[in-house]
Design an enzyme around this catalytic site. Structure first.
Site, PDB file in Angstrom:
ATOM      1  N   ARG A   1       0.845  -1.201   0.000  1.00 15.88           N
ATOM      2  CA  ARG A   1       0.000   0.000   0.000  1.00 15.88           C
ATOM      3  C   ARG A   1       0.877   1.246   0.000  1.00 15.88           C
ATOM      4  O   ARG A   1       1.773   1.386   0.844  1.00 15.88           O
ATOM      5  CB  ARG A   1      -0.899  -0.002   1.237  1.00 15.88           C
ATOM      6  CG  ARG A   1      -1.646   1.306   1.499  1.00 15.88           C
ATOM      7  CD  ARG A   1      -2.514   1.182   2.734  1.00 15.88           C
ATOM      8  NE  ARG A   1      -3.169   2.433   3.119  1.00 15.88           N
ATOM      9  CZ  ARG A   1      -2.875   3.136   4.204  1.00 15.88           C
ATOM     10  NH1 ARG A   1      -1.919   2.715   5.039  1.00 15.88           N
ATOM     11  NH2 ARG A   1      -3.525   4.251   4.482  1.00 15.88           N
TER      12      ARG A   1
ATOM     13  N   ARG B   1     -10.337  20.228   9.456  1.00 17.41           N
ATOM     14  CA  ARG B   1      -9.561  20.596  10.642  1.00 17.41           C
ATOM     15  C   ARG B   1     -10.004  21.963  11.156  1.00 17.41           C
ATOM     16  O   ARG B   1     -10.494  22.795  10.386  1.00 17.41           O
ATOM     17  CB  ARG B   1      -8.056  20.649  10.315  1.00 17.41           C
ATOM     18  CG  ARG B   1      -7.481  19.352   9.768  1.00 17.41           C
ATOM     19  CD  ARG B   1      -5.987  19.485   9.494  1.00 17.41           C
ATOM     20  NE  ARG B   1      -5.445  18.298   8.844  1.00 17.41           N
ATOM     21  CZ  ARG B   1      -5.094  17.183   9.488  1.00 17.41           C
ATOM     22  NH1 ARG B   1      -5.220  17.132  10.812  1.00 17.41           N
ATOM     23  NH2 ARG B   1      -4.610  16.153   8.834  1.00 17.41           N
TER      24      ARG B   1
ATOM     25  N   LYS C   1     -13.206   2.703   0.770  1.00 20.15           N
ATOM     26  CA  LYS C   1     -12.857   2.679   2.188  1.00 20.15           C
ATOM     27  C   LYS C   1     -14.101   3.047   2.997  1.00 20.15           C
ATOM     28  O   LYS C   1     -14.607   4.166   2.883  1.00 20.15           O
ATOM     29  CB  LYS C   1     -11.708   3.653   2.473  1.00 20.15           C
ATOM     30  CG  LYS C   1     -10.385   3.253   1.847  1.00 20.15           C
ATOM     31  CD  LYS C   1      -9.323   4.315   2.044  1.00 20.15           C
ATOM     32  CE  LYS C   1      -8.938   4.487   3.498  1.00 20.15           C
ATOM     33  NZ  LYS C   1      -7.832   5.473   3.653  1.00 20.15           N
TER      34      LYS C   1
ATOM     35  N   THR D   1      -6.409  -1.275   9.949  1.00 25.46           N
ATOM     36  CA  THR D   1      -6.179  -0.307  11.020  1.00 25.46           C
ATOM     37  C   THR D   1      -5.936  -0.945  12.391  1.00 25.46           C
ATOM     38  O   THR D   1      -6.768  -1.681  12.903  1.00 25.46           O
ATOM     39  CB  THR D   1      -7.332   0.714  11.168  1.00 25.46           C
ATOM     40  OG1 THR D   1      -7.802   1.092   9.879  1.00 25.46           O
ATOM     41  CG2 THR D   1      -6.826   1.953  11.887  1.00 25.46           C
TER      42      THR D   1
END
Length: 470
Positions: A35, A76, A217, A275
């Site tokens: 990846r 953010r 994803k 993850t």
């Protein structure tokens, strides 16, 4: 060479693993697909890694998959006076669309799409959920919120909005440039971040076409609401448990993982569980027992692949992490309960000739104790249909397409083999026998099962099954 396991390993490349020597070590330790995380590194960095993997592929004479993971939008807060503020549960704070160096009454949040979509009662999670606030009021350029979970809000910390669907493309200008670069390099898979709805995948498919496989994803709660459509529109799915675990309750993640794996098996699409699988191995030579159990659970669920992130990209023990994952997979697949658990979660196959032939091949191979099923596949679909049954028998996936051979490095149980196309039934049988012997899957006298679609070279036509004695 072929692996003594069925589930595949995906490893992220980073500073700890980006040299040709380390890439070779990781491949030999068990990596099937590498990846490339485009959230970090330059195009030049990724080009060097890509070239090194392709050189390794040629050296080892084995297909190796490369997955490009796009960064996606990053939400953010802006900059804050003195760099950070502490907020306490129960107090009211305000976010503003414009400005810098804000305080608790004017925290900058330069994302107009949030102000357009958020509503009273919605939550904002800051810094991976360490701070949680709930919207109580809003205007065109401000959001008032009550602090639910207090903590520190500092400059540029990420914001998640689990209950809000944003009018935001998953492909930023950076992602589009990265995607064009990756497709020019020749990546095998493109992983799309921030998928909220089916239209996001349609947008990405318009850019990618058939030049690479599209991986959705699943990291947003809204994606779970469109699960069937997202699986249908993608070529593979990644259960991105890190971001997903921030936006849904922790206790819901295991069940959602099982739902996703089952949905992908039903749709004949590879699924990656990702993850924090061996997260402690970023700084320790061995994982925790809970992490080993986590990897094993994904294998019992029937996942096609499990993924290493920081463990192989930036950790102190990248090779050891791959070796450990390989050991856990092999031990799980060899456990006496594995076959019964995987069989119990077996989805019903579609009532069509191609699916029935593939399922029959898997059942027949087990019944006659065949050491291998040889699947001639132009698109990978025949091999995927067989793999959905999760047979105990090895699957030798023979394809004339180099791109397909590399994508098959993500498919459960598939030993990918690049070979010239066949044009006749006799040539198919001869090639199956020769390939099985050359790849050391069987010996003379063994009986194998051969599956193909006739006419040859036509994708999706799984319609022929043959038993052959070597």
């Amino acid at each position: 060479m072929h692996r003594s396991r069925r589930a595949k390993i995906v490893a992220t490349v980073g500073p700890a693993s980006n040299t040709p020597a380390m890439l070779k070590e990781l491949f030999l330790a068990g990596v099937d697909t590498f990846r490339l995380n485009f959230s970090h590194g330059t195009h030049e960095d990724h080009a060097k890694v890509h070239a090194a993997i392709r050189a390794l592929e040629k050296e080892m004479n084995r297909p190796i998959g490369i997955l490009q993971d796009l960064q996606g939008p990053k939400i953010r807060v802006g900059t804050i006076k003195d760099g950070k503020i502490e907020v306490k549960a129960g107090e009211t704070i305000r976010f503003v669309l414009k400005g810098e160096n804000g305080d608790r009454d004017a925290i900058p949040l330069h994302h107009p799409e949030i102000f357009a979509a958020v509503a009273p009662g919605h939550d904002l999670l800051i810094d991976d959920g360490r701070v949680r606030v709930r919207v109580t009021g809003l205007g065109d350029d401000f959001i008032e919120a009550k602090v639910v979970t207090g903590g520190i809000i500092s400059n540029r910390k990420g914001v998640n909005l689990p209950g809000t669907v944003l009018d935001l493309s998953p492909l930023t200008a950076k992602d589009r440039a990265d995607l064009a670069f990756g497709l020019e390099l020749g990546v095998d898979w493109v992983a799309l971040s921030f998928v909220q709805k089916p239209g996001d995948l349609i947008e990405a498919r318009g850019l990618i076409g058939e030049r690479a496989g599209l991986v959705a994803k699943v990291e947003k709660p809204s994606a779970l609401d469109y699960l069937d459509d997202i699986v249908r529109l993608s070529d593979a799915v990644m259960v991105a448990r890190g971001d997903l675990g921030v936006e849904i309750p922790h206790e819901d993640v295991p069940g959602r993982q099982k739902e996703l794996v089952r949905a992908c098996r039903l749709a004949v699409k590879p699924v990656i569980v990702a993850t924090q699988m061996l997260d402690s191995m970023v700084s320790a030579p061995t994982p925790t027992r809970a992490e080993a159990s986590d990897v094993a659970t994904a294998i019992y669920d029937g996942a096609d692949a499990v993924m290493l992130s920081a463990e192989s990209a930036a950790g102190q023990y990248p090779r050891e992490a791959v070796e450990m994952m390989d050991r856990i997979i092999r031990a799980t697949e060899q456990h006496k309960l594995y076959r019964s658990i995987v069989a119990a979660s077996q989805p019903n196959e579609e009532q069509t000739p191609p699916h029935a032939v593939a399922a029959a091949a898997a059942d027949l191979a087990e019944a006659i104790h065949a050491p291998a099923i040889v699947a001639f596949t132009s698109s990978g679909t025949t091999a995927a249909r067989i793999a959905r049954k999760r047979p105990a028998t090895a699957i030798l996936a023979v394809t004339p397409d180099v791109a397909v051979s590399r994508r098959l490095c993500l498919l459960w149980g598939a030993h990918s083999l690049l070979s010239d196309d066949v044009h006749s039934y006799e040539e198919m049988v001869s090639r199956a026998v020769g390939s099985t012997l050359e790849e050391d899957f069987a010996r003379k006298g063994d009986v194998i099962v051969v599956v193909a679609g006739i006419p040859f070279g036509q994708a999706g036509t799984t319609n022929n099954l043959r038993v052959v004695q070597l």
